[in-house]
Scaffold this motif. Structure first.
Motif, mmCIF file in Angstrom:
data_model
loop_
_atom_site.group_PDB
_atom_site.id
_atom_site.type_symbol
_atom_site.label_atom_id
_atom_site.label_comp_id
_atom_site.label_asym_id
_atom_site.label_seq_id
_atom_site.Cartn_x
_atom_site.Cartn_y
_atom_site.Cartn_z
ATOM 1 N N ARG A 80 -23.455 -41.942 23.015
ATOM 2 C CA ARG A 80 -22.260 -41.534 23.767
ATOM 3 C C ARG A 80 -22.614 -41.370 25.224
ATOM 4 N NH1 ARG A 80 -20.033 -36.013 24.480
ATOM 5 N NH2 ARG A 80 -17.938 -36.247 25.383
ATOM 6 N N THR A 81 -21.822 -41.944 26.093
ATOM 7 C CA THR A 81 -22.044 -41.805 27.531
ATOM 8 C C THR A 81 -20.775 -41.278 28.187
ATOM 9 O OG1 THR A 81 -21.392 -44.114 27.900
ATOM 10 C CG2 THR A 81 -23.749 -43.657 27.613
ATOM 11 N N VAL A 82 -20.990 -40.516 29.245
ATOM 12 C CA VAL A 82 -19.880 -39.928 30.003
ATOM 13 C C VAL A 82 -20.071 -40.274 31.469
ATOM 14 C CG1 VAL A 82 -18.758 -37.783 30.710
ATOM 15 C CG2 VAL A 82 -19.637 -38.022 28.372
ATOM 16 N N ALA A 83 -19.037 -40.812 32.093
ATOM 17 C CA ALA A 83 -19.114 -41.143 33.513
ATOM 18 C C ALA A 83 -19.005 -39.876 34.349
ATOM 19 C CB ALA A 83 -18.000 -42.113 33.881
ATOM 20 N N ALA A 84 -19.804 -39.799 35.391
ATOM 21 C CA ALA A 84 -19.707 -38.674 36.315
ATOM 22 C C ALA A 84 -18.419 -38.800 37.126
ATOM 23 C CB ALA A 84 -20.909 -38.651 37.244
#
Length: 718
Positions: free
Chosen positions: A41-45
């Motif tokens: 899972r990745t989250v954009a800043a």
């Protein structure tokens, strides 16, 4: 710092690929465009975070046109640059970056000692200056950090004590543990317990307040120790102070303060202790130094130079204008201003007083380390380096050019803390550190290692990256900023090797892939805590001892976690419930904690570790379990085994309970027994429970490879 949770599965190695000009610009400056809170899972800043962080690094990204201009400027600067501002050489070999220089580039190295060399290979350790001149006329001058390839392993296995110094009161201390108590502890632990080290909390100078923040992890200065730790009576000038009645009255008041903590259940009151000590030290420092002492003090002033003058000036100004320098008159906010120079002159007596205190504290630190080594300790004192400094304090004022304005360090949201964490500490700017060859970092390490056999690095992952949070924003609105980990590690290895010291990295919580491997490659030890050591990639059960790593300090608990007795009794769950800190129902939390304990006890029983000392009659069930935990630690190949000193007497209370402020007396509790009665250093020395536990550590934990001891860790060539 407080781990965000067990050392579970690492985050995914990749971060979101930059798709926008802003994200590309951020990545070029070491600012992550996103992060991975959990595997896969990745989250954009947020764009707002990228813009704010870039601004703190001196890059305007406020508009699309500004982003385009910044990208073009970076491309031009990179194309024209011969070398980065700092290079690293491991083992004296020429850095790989030199091979990319244009053919015919002339090199010259000016060493730390002032010697001029025309080769950049096989250089001595140090931070040198490399001059490069290309055939097209371009020139560069860069810092060259030459470090040993790795630190040597510890000299055999060692066991030792972990203690928060303020919590260790003796019958001579003034209401909190001091450096006299530390010297006594090291002498006793080395000679009687066979301990190889004593690890203490950060002894950094605190920011004075009303009340003072008691946390040792938010200091005013990491460079200088706090004089509140002084044993006043041990200062050589003490017997010659003129006003004996005044000192006698202060001693009497100090005794009442101490008795209030030890006999009446009062909390440790750092401010009250300091009020008494400051008054006594002012009388002591009025005594002229003898010729020899004066010469030693003059040497100290010369060696510490501008850094000490700045620190003492901040202390003097804080007495007049308050401890937050950002609220001072505008001209005094600049440590180099004419107004500050004038104020330093007007406050010369107070500047001299605070300079003298730094020297006296340094001397007692040296005495404590000498006491440890004289007692036969193989390591001695293990000092603790906090991850950062208080934004109001002396370091943040004196070193403003190295700190990122309007930023705070913390941790991103994760599975264990959905809101993230804000530690309230301004971060160092990686670009400014590189430009000066990491000078403030080098000076800091050198000062801390001067009287240490080892240094613990709090949140060692910060050498690689830190979570920056723009001022006024929640931790969820931050992003990671990368540091040159190779340079940070090289400086650390260089200074530790010069001091002949070990380095222990606190690598608990979520650790980025590759970090532990990089630390191990350079000879840094990690930190392994029993309750977090599970097979997170498999069945989740406790790791058997032979599956633990060798290059670590292994412990049952830390200052941020429940004591071992509280774990086994479940009292830590009841405490969190009383304070409203549980994230689930009390029944569910009790069940989870009981399952955790049951699984560990099953492993301890299966290994035959639940028994009395030396095969004798078992102690109480609780003591038998705590002893079994330490037998388990000794079965691992860990090179250092740490015993939490409160565990030796059954203390139930954590020294710090993350997530609380006024709800719990963090950093203000004396060591206590199972009933909550404070225990003095003298009581500890006579405690049968303590000696029974240490006998287990000594009898079951011979050197690696010895009969009855743990297996020999694989050897590593320095």
């Amino acid at each position: 710092m407080t781990p965000t949770g067990p050392d579970g599965p690492p985050p995914a190695a990749s971060e979101p690929a930059p798709r926008t000009p802003l994200a590309r610009l951020a990545e070029l400056h070491g600012v992550a465009p996103g992060y991975s809170p959990s595997p896969g899972r990745t989250v954009a800043a947020p764009d707002s975070a990228l813009v704010a962080v870039l601004a703190a690094l001196g890059v305007d990204a406020s508009t699309p046109d500004a982003v385009g201009a910044a990208l073009a400027l970076h491309e031009t600067a990179t194309a024209e640059r011969l070398l980065p501002p700092t290079l690293v050489s491991w083992g004296g070999l020429a850095p790989a970056a030199l091979a990319a220089l244009p053919a015919g580039t002339r090199l010259r190295v000016t060493t730390e000692q002032g010697e001029s060399l025309t080769e950049a290979d096989r250089l001595p350790p140090g931070v040198h200056t490399l001059h490069a001149t290309a055939p097209d006329g371009r020139a560069a001058e860069t810092h060259l950090v030459v470090a040993p390839t790795r630190l040597p392993a510890p000299p055999g296995r060692a066991h030792g004590l972990l203690v928060q110094l303020y919590s260790l009161l003796s019958r001579r201390s003034w209401g909190m543990g001091d450096l006299g108590d530390l010297a006594e502890l090291t002498a006793w632990a080395g000679r009687t317990l066979g301990a190889g080290f004593v690890q203490v909390n950060p002894l950094h100078a605190a920011v004075p307040g009303d009340p003072t923040d008691p946390s040792p992890y938010r200091p005013s200065s990491r460079r200088f120790p706090d004089p509140v730790h002084l044993r006043v009576e041990d200062v050589p000038e003490y017997p010659y102070a003129e006003d004996r009645d005044r000192l006698a009255a202060l001693l009497e008041r100090a005794g009442r303060l101490r008795d209030g903590v030890l006999r009446k259940g009062a909390l440790i009151d750092r401010d009250a202790v300091w009020d008494l000590k400051r008054e006594a030290l002012e009388a002591v420092c009025a005594v002229p130094l003898g010729p020899g002492r004066q010469a030693a003090y003059d040497d100290f002033l010369a060696e510490e130079g501008q850094a000490l003058e700045d620190h003492a000036t901040w202390c003097a100004l804080a007495e007049v204008h308050g401890s937050d320098w950002r609220d001072w008159p505008a001209a005094l906010r600049d440590p180099r201003s004419r107004a500050t120079a004038g104020a330093r002159g007007e406050l010369a007596d107070r500047v001299a007083f605070h300079s003298r205190l730094a020297w006296l504290t340094e001397a007692q630190l040296a005495r404590a380390q000498r006491s440890a080594r004289d007692a036969g300790m193989s390591v001695g004192l293990v000092h603790d380096l906090a991850v950062g400094v208080h934004p109001d304090g002396a370091d943040a004022w004196a070193q403003q050019e190295y700190f990122a304005a309007d930023m705070s360090v913390g941790a991103p949201p994760d599975a264990f803390n959905a809101r993230g964490q804000d530690w309230g500490l301004p971060p160092w700017r990686p670009d400014r550190l590189a430009a000066c060859g990491y000078a403030p970092y080098r000076r800091l390490l050198r000062a801390l290692l001067r009287h240490a056999g080892a240094l613990r690095i709090d949140h060692v992952m910060g050498l690689f990256r830190l979570w920056w949070i723009p001022e006024g924003q929640p931790p969820t609105e931050g992003t990671y900023v990368r540091y040159d980990a190779e340079a940070m590690l090289a400086v650390l290895v260089l200074e530790a090797s010069r001091a002949g010291a070990l380095v222990i990295g606190e690598d608990l919580g979520t650790v980025e892939p590759g970090v532990r491997e990089a630390l191990q490659e350079r000879g840094l030890l990690g930190t392994s805590v029993l309750w977090f050591e599970r097979d997170w990639d498999g069945d989740g059960l406790p790791l058997p001892p032979d599956a633990w790593r060798a290059d670590c300090l292994a412990t049952a608990t830390t200052h941020d976690l429940p004591s071992t007795a509280a774990r086994f009794t479940g009292e830590h769950v009841e405490l969190r419930d009383r304070l409203g800190l549980l994230t689930g129902s009390l029944a569910d939390e009790r069940a989870a904690a009981a399952t955790d304990v049951r699984e560990w006890l099953a492993l301890l029983a299966r290994l035959g570790l639940l028994r009395g000392p030396s095969g004798g009659a078992p102690a109480s069930a609780e003591e038998a379990e705590i002893q079994a935990v330490h037998r388990f630690l000794l079965r691992t190949p860990a090179r250092m085994i740490g015993v939490w000193l409160p565990d030796t007497v059954g203390d139930r209370r954590p020294q710090n309970l993350p997530g609380t402020w006024d709800e719990y007396p963090n950093w203000r509790l004396p060591i206590a027994d199972a009933e909550g009665a404070p225990v003095t250093l003298e009581d500890l020395a006579a405690s049968p429970r303590l000696h029974a536990l240490i006998d287990v550590v000594r009898e079951d934990g011979g050197p690696p490879g010895a009969p009855g001891g743990p297996p020999e860790p694989p050897s590593r060539v320095p």
